[in-house]
Design a protein around this motif. Structure first.
Motif, PDB file in Angstrom:
ATOM      1  N   ALA A   1     -11.397 -55.479  55.271  1.00  0.00           N
ATOM      2  CA  ALA A   1     -12.623 -55.328  54.130  1.00  0.00           C
ATOM      3  C   ALA A   1     -13.591 -54.153  54.294  1.00  0.00           C
ATOM      4  O   ALA A   1     -14.151 -53.358  53.474  1.00  0.00           O
ATOM      5  CB  ALA A   1     -13.342 -56.861  54.171  1.00  0.00           C
TER       6      ALA A   1
ATOM      7  N   LEU B   1     -15.400 -58.757  49.564  1.00  0.00           N
ATOM      8  CA  LEU B   1     -14.039 -58.379  50.110  1.00  0.00           C
ATOM      9  C   LEU B   1     -13.696 -59.358  51.091  1.00  0.00           C
ATOM     10  O   LEU B   1     -12.519 -59.964  51.215  1.00  0.00           O
ATOM     11  CB  LEU B   1     -14.009 -56.917  50.408  1.00  0.00           C
ATOM     12  CG  LEU B   1     -13.896 -55.941  49.129  1.00  0.00           C
ATOM     13  CD1 LEU B   1     -13.638 -54.597  49.794  1.00  0.00           C
ATOM     14  CD2 LEU B   1     -12.547 -56.118  48.183  1.00  0.00           C
ATOM     15  N   SER B   2     -14.580 -59.647  52.157  1.00  0.00           N
ATOM     16  CA  SER B   2     -14.349 -60.539  53.441  1.00  0.00           C
ATOM     17  C   SER B   2     -14.196 -61.968  53.155  1.00  0.00           C
ATOM     18  O   SER B   2     -13.618 -62.741  54.184  1.00  0.00           O
ATOM     19  CB  SER B   2     -15.161 -60.195  54.555  1.00  0.00           C
ATOM     20  OG  SER B   2     -16.740 -60.913  53.882  1.00  0.00           O
ATOM     21  N   ILE B   3     -14.468 -62.293  51.957  1.00  0.00           N
ATOM     22  CA  ILE B   3     -14.122 -63.610  51.519  1.00  0.00           C
ATOM     23  C   ILE B   3     -12.592 -63.741  51.210  1.00  0.00           C
ATOM     24  O   ILE B   3     -12.181 -64.868  51.455  1.00  0.00           O
ATOM     25  CB  ILE B   3     -14.772 -64.017  50.017  1.00  0.00           C
ATOM     26  CG1 ILE B   3     -16.541 -63.753  50.571  1.00  0.00           C
ATOM     27  CG2 ILE B   3     -14.417 -65.211  49.686  1.00  0.00           C
ATOM     28  CD1 ILE B   3     -17.153 -64.137  49.383  1.00  0.00           C
ATOM     29  N   PHE B   4     -12.085 -62.769  50.655  1.00  0.00           N
ATOM     30  CA  PHE B   4     -10.579 -62.773  50.331  1.00  0.00           C
ATOM     31  C   PHE B   4      -9.778 -62.191  51.138  1.00  0.00           C
ATOM     32  O   PHE B   4      -8.461 -62.046  51.186  1.00  0.00           O
ATOM     33  CB  PHE B   4     -10.450 -62.036  49.115  1.00  0.00           C
ATOM     34  CG  PHE B   4     -11.289 -62.626  47.956  1.00  0.00           C
ATOM     35  CD1 PHE B   4     -11.137 -63.746  47.601  1.00  0.00           C
ATOM     36  CD2 PHE B   4     -12.416 -61.911  47.874  1.00  0.00           C
ATOM     37  CE1 PHE B   4     -11.887 -64.414  46.513  1.00  0.00           C
ATOM     38  CE2 PHE B   4     -13.170 -62.408  46.708  1.00  0.00           C
ATOM     39  CZ  PHE B   4     -12.931 -63.513  45.992  1.00  0.00           C
ATOM     40  N   MET B   5     -10.101 -61.320  52.348  1.00  0.00           N
ATOM     41  CA  MET B   5      -9.109 -60.703  53.318  1.00  0.00           C
ATOM     42  C   MET B   5      -9.982 -60.716  54.673  1.00  0.00           C
ATOM     43  O   MET B   5     -11.090 -61.013  54.915  1.00  0.00           O
ATOM     44  CB  MET B   5      -8.803 -59.338  52.912  1.00  0.00           C
ATOM     45  CG  MET B   5     -10.103 -58.244  52.773  1.00  0.00           C
ATOM     46  SD  MET B   5      -9.564 -56.543  52.199  1.00  0.00           S
ATOM     47  CE  MET B   5      -9.124 -57.051  50.480  1.00  0.00           C
ATOM     48  N   ASP B   6      -9.185 -60.256  55.663  1.00  0.00           N
ATOM     49  CA  ASP B   6      -9.825 -60.062  57.052  1.00  0.00           C
ATOM     50  C   ASP B   6     -10.849 -58.995  56.878  1.00  0.00           C
ATOM     51  O   ASP B   6     -10.955 -58.104  56.405  1.00  0.00           O
ATOM     52  CB  ASP B   6      -8.730 -59.402  57.951  1.00  0.00           C
ATOM     53  CG  ASP B   6      -9.219 -59.100  59.426  1.00  0.00           C
ATOM     54  OD1 ASP B   6      -9.432 -60.150  60.198  1.00  0.00           O
ATOM     55  OD2 ASP B   6      -9.537 -57.834  59.828  1.00  0.00           O
ATOM     56  N   ARG B   7     -11.929 -59.308  57.838  1.00  0.00           N
ATOM     57  CA  ARG B   7     -13.377 -58.577  57.901  1.00  0.00           C
ATOM     58  C   ARG B   7     -13.144 -57.167  57.927  1.00  0.00           C
ATOM     59  O   ARG B   7     -13.668 -56.135  57.461  1.00  0.00           O
ATOM     60  CB  ARG B   7     -14.283 -58.979  58.670  1.00  0.00           C
ATOM     61  CG  ARG B   7     -15.602 -58.504  58.795  1.00  0.00           C
ATOM     62  CD  ARG B   7     -16.692 -59.228  59.569  1.00  0.00           C
ATOM     63  NE  ARG B   7     -17.973 -58.469  59.697  1.00  0.00           N
ATOM     64  CZ  ARG B   7     -19.015 -58.567  58.708  1.00  0.00           C
ATOM     65  NH1 ARG B   7     -18.750 -59.488  57.507  1.00  0.00           N
ATOM     66  NH2 ARG B   7     -20.132 -57.787  58.936  1.00  0.00           N
TER      67      ARG B   7
END
Length: 357
Positions: free
Chosen positions: A179, A170-176
């Protein structure tokens, strides 16, 4: 972790066993002895020890992969519900986090392949109902456990490995932080499903696991928020700068008076030249309330190993120092090396509440 005891060190990682693990062994042995006799009790205990040997190897899989990315693993603790490897930090690079998370289950896959390929152990899901039966094939049951460890750990819920993989993807596509919060909410939903399944099916172990997952997911979310805020802050932003200090040759009576007239939980101990030599905690004084202890010196009960940072040190380093050390504070020094403040866990919590928007 409290009530856990060290049984040795392997490659710099301390292996600890929680006291409840021994209670599990006693419970398993007593149950097998009562139903099948002493030989079954011995076999059952050996089986549980073999299972937890696989769990230890699983956790060292995480530790070994983490070491490749410069992340230390201070300790691994064995609990009745599995193992817990305490990493120095969780890498924020998604690829590294995924590889560390997958390294544990990969170890169990290797063990399963060895048991089934070399020893001819059969993995039959139908044997799950009779897993506790000591008369069943030992290696077959152990192979089944490793198969289940892989399946269970890949559930996308914290603190299982699948939850960390889910968060990393998820953190690849949004803020950690977002995510982590999404992954944590997913984990808590899964926890509710586990609890419902356990309650309706009369399985208290599932309910226990559900409670563990629910609170672990919440803790992971809070930690991610804290780490996110820490990226943008320095030690000066959270340091306590108004405080009382004690001298090494002060008595515990003097320390008790300082406690009575302040709200401090920790008292920095300074030498005559102003150099920090330790910290005295409120708890260490309150555990010696007897009159005969009041003449003892602060230096005899203070904690000497106190991590230090400067005013400009990033809060990430402060959090790491608090997590890695045994001292309850991180001392904040100016450029001349003089103590100007300190940061404790309580102040970190207050800082998060007041800083988060």
């Amino acid at each position: 972790m409290r009530w856990s005891y060290s049984i040795g060190k392997i490659r710099g990682t301390e292996l600890r066993v929680h006291i409840t693990f021994f209670l599990l062994l006693i419970w398993i042995a007593a149950g097998a002895w009562a139903t099948q006799g002493p030989q079954a009790a011995t076999t059952s205990v050996l089986f549980i020890l073999a299972v937890f040997a696989c769990v230890v190897l699983h956790e060292f899989g995480h530790a070994t992969m983490a070491a490749r990315f410069g992340v230390k693993t201070p300790d691994i603790t064995l609990l009745p519900i599995g193992g817990l490897a305490r990493l120095e930090r969780i890498p924020e690079n998604p690829r590294q986090e995924i590889l560390i998370a997958l390294a544990g289950p990969a170890v169990n896959v290797v063990i399963w392949l060895l048991l089934t390929g070399l020893l001819g152990a059969a993995t039959r899901l139908g044997d799950l109902q009779s897993m506790e039966n000591a008369s069943q094939d030992f290696w077959g049951r152990l192979a089944l456990v490793n198969f289940l460890l892989v399946a269970f750990n890949m559930i996308p819920a914290f603190p299982m490995d699948g939850g960390r993989v889910f968060r990393a993807v998820l953190s690849i596509f949004m803020d950690r932080i977002k995510a982590t919060e999404l992954a944590a909410r997913t984990g808590q939903i899964i926890a509710f499903l586990f609890a419902f399944w356990g309650l309706t099916g009369g399985n208290p172990i599932l309910v226990l696991i559900a409670v563990f997952i629910f609170f672990a997911a919440g803790a992971e979310s809070s930690d991610a928020v804290m780490r996110g805020l820490a990226h943008r802050a320095k030690a000066r932003d959270a340091a306590i700068t108004t405080f009382q200090t004690l001298a090494p040759d002060a008595t515990l009576e003097m320390a008790a008076q300082a406690i009575l007239h302040s709200s401090q939980s920790e008292f920095p101990v300074l030498a005559a030249d102003g150099r920090l030599v330790g910290v005295l905690t409120r708890a260490s004084v309150l555990t010696h309330p007897e009159a005969e202890h009041r003449a003892e010196l602060v230096s005899t009960v203070m904690i000497e190993d106190v991590p230090t940072v400067t005013l400009e040190t990033g809060m990430d380093a402060v959090l790491n120092a608090l997590a890695a050390g045994s001292a309850p504070i991180v001392a904040v020094l100016d450029r001349a090396g003089r103590l100007v403040g300190f940061i404790n866990r309580e102040n970190i919590g207050e800082w998060i509440i007041l800083t988060r928007r």
